[in-house]
Design a protein around this motif. Structure first.
Motif, short mmCIF file in Angstrom:
data_model
loop_
_atom_site.label_atom_id
_atom_site.label_comp_id
_atom_site.label_asym_id
_atom_site.label_seq_id
_atom_site.Cartn_x
_atom_site.Cartn_y
_atom_site.Cartn_z
N ASP A 61 55.95 12.26 47.69
CA ASP A 61 55.62 10.85 47.54
C ASP A 61 56.86 10.04 47.91
OD1 ASP A 61 57.36 10.87 45.30
OD2 ASP A 61 55.69 11.43 43.99
N ASN A 99 53.27 8.32 56.58
CA ASN A 99 51.97 8.72 56.04
C ASN A 99 51.87 8.52 54.53
OD1 ASN A 99 50.03 9.88 58.11
ND2 ASN A 99 51.92 10.94 58.67
N LEU A 100 52.98 8.13 53.89
CA LEU A 100 52.94 7.85 52.46
C LEU A 100 52.64 6.37 52.18
CD1 LEU A 100 55.92 10.03 51.23
CD2 LEU A 100 53.48 10.53 51.07
N PHE A 105 47.96 7.31 53.06
CA PHE A 105 47.99 8.14 51.86
C PHE A 105 46.57 8.33 51.33
CE2 PHE A 105 48.41 8.95 47.31
CZ PHE A 105 49.41 9.92 47.28
N THR A 108 44.78 10.82 53.49
CA THR A 108 45.19 12.19 53.20
C THR A 108 44.50 12.70 51.94
OG1 THR A 108 47.34 12.07 54.29
CG2 THR A 108 47.13 13.64 52.49
N ASP A 360 51.06 14.66 57.73
CA ASP A 360 50.05 13.96 56.93
C ASP A 360 49.40 14.88 55.90
OD1 ASP A 360 48.52 15.56 58.55
OD2 ASP A 360 47.27 13.95 59.37
#
Length: 419
Positions: A61, A99-100, A105, A108, A360
């Protein structure tokens, strides 16, 4: 093209490649599996054995930014980045951080949850097909915490899990002691995940699938695939023992999948590896009834037929550097204080394997080049969990009219074209 050309060549003899090969053969296809090692001797050999359907969140994260100095400086930390590998890893980590952000997110999490929701049923079908349902124990798993100040984090995680419809129960300290009396009385409580399970011997699972696949006509070859090209009849693979021809190829060789994918599809994939470690304790057979993970210590303990397996930690150091086996032994030191009496490490054996990871946190499950190339790799630390459902998805891609598995996930989140 000769008559003995295979319908499909599966590159990779780990749990995913072997499960796919069995499903494809059961659909009447002539299948050959190629790997430089014997089946099940890569990452599939030493995983934690946990059917981790509850793990719907990425392993990282945004707090990874705060932890970066420790990742570089602490060789025994739970998440480590080898400073020598940092220049090569920076582009991958940049994509990971991107991708966070909230929208990717959520994408994902939705993709992981969908696969995991189908995983347990797919495993029941696969093990039922080979008449070995006994290989899997579906008796849940437990995430424990020791510090009173961790309660808020546990309760927040429970809320997030419930929001994602993950079955989860909060257990007070007394409930933990009732089911696992050898754990320390200092444990404050934990989260119990009833819809999870574990394998008593992950390598045995691969071997049983191999035997079933061989009985269905699958051929297994120990060869190094060096490259490949498409032609009018299908795919020609270059190996260290000469050329091998097939009408189609399935790339399922885990952390080693990127070069062949690029050679056949022209698509560069940002694939890296999380190097995972385990320590097998053969003297420990009665400590735990099911997998137990420590929130603060960040590792998992799984009871198996051969003893207790301590697993976890993530190391980014690439495919070429030798293992840091001190990280495996560190798992035993991490267990100090988790039990009423220390774990017995006599005759313990360490291990390291390569988890194939994309930035990801989702795998590639797709077909390309007019169906001549199928792809199933990048499952990071969920390869064992998602192997059976991946096999059903691959079978559906290969033979839509004869595939089994009922309602299956849509492949859109796992497409190669997302990169």
């Amino acid at each position: 093209m000769t008559d003995d050309t295979h319908d499909i060549a599966v590159v990779g003899a780990g749990i995913i490649g072997v499960a796919c090969a069995l499903r494809l053969a059961r659909q009447g296809l002539r299948v050959v599996v190629i790997d430089r090692q014997a089946p099940g001797h890569g990452a599939s050999f030493g995983n934690a054995g946990h059917l981790a359907t509850e793990q719907v969140f990425p392993i990282a994260d945004l707090s990874i930014l705060k932890r970066l100095p420790a990742m570089l400086m602490d060789p025994m930390g739970p998440l480590r980045l080898d400073w020598k590998y940092l220049p090569r890893a920076l582009p991958w980590f940049t994509r990971l951080l991107l991708n966070l952000r909230p929208a990717p997110f959520r994408h994902t999490v939705a993709g992981l949850r969908t696969l995991n929701e189908h995983s347990l049923g797919a495993w029941h079908r696969l093990l039922g097909d080979i008449r070995r349902p006994d290989l899997l124990k579906v008796d849940g798993s437990l995430l424990v915490f020791e510090r009173p100040e961790s309660r808020a984090a546990i309760e927040a995680l429970q809320a997030r899990m419930r929001q994602q419809q993950v079955p989860v129960d909060f257990w007070q300290a007394g409930a933990v002691q009732d089911v696992a009396p050898q754990l320390s009385p200092h444990i404050q409580g934990g989260l119990f995940f009833p819809a999870t399970g574990h394998f008593l011997d992950p390598y045995r699972v691969v071997r049983e699938l191999v035997d079933a696949a061989a009985s269905s006509g699958v051929q297994f070859l120990t060869r190094q695939v060096q490259g490949g090209r498409l032609n009018g009849q299908g795919v020609a693979l270059t190996t260290d023992a000469g050329a091998l021809h097939a009408r189609r190829v399935l790339i399922a060789c885990g952390a080693h999948s990127a070069p062949l994918t690029a050679a056949l599809t022209g698509q560069r994939v940002p694939l890296d590896t999380e190097r995972g470690y385990h320590l097998m304790l053969p003297q420990e057979h009665e400590r735990l009834p099911f997998p137990v993970t420590s929130l603060e210590r960040k590792f998992i303990m799984t009871p198996m037929a051969e003893g207790l397996r301590l697993a976890g930690t993530v190391e980014f150091a690439g495919l070429a550097r030798p293992p840091t086996m001190a990280r495996a032994w560190q798992l035993h030191r991490l267990s100090d204080g988790l039990f009423r009496t220390p774990l017995n490490a006599d005759a313990a054996t360490p291990w390291m394997g390569f988890r194939p990871s994309l930035p990801d946190s989702l795998p590639v499950i797709d077909r390309a080049c007019d169906g001549k190339v199928l792809l199933a790799f990048g499952h990071q630390h969920l390869g064992l969990t998602q192997a059976a459902v991946t096999a059903e998805l691959v079978a559906r891609m290969a033979s839509p009219l004869t595939a089994q598995g009922g309602q299956l996930p849509d492949l859109a989140p796992y497409r190669l074209s997302r990169f």
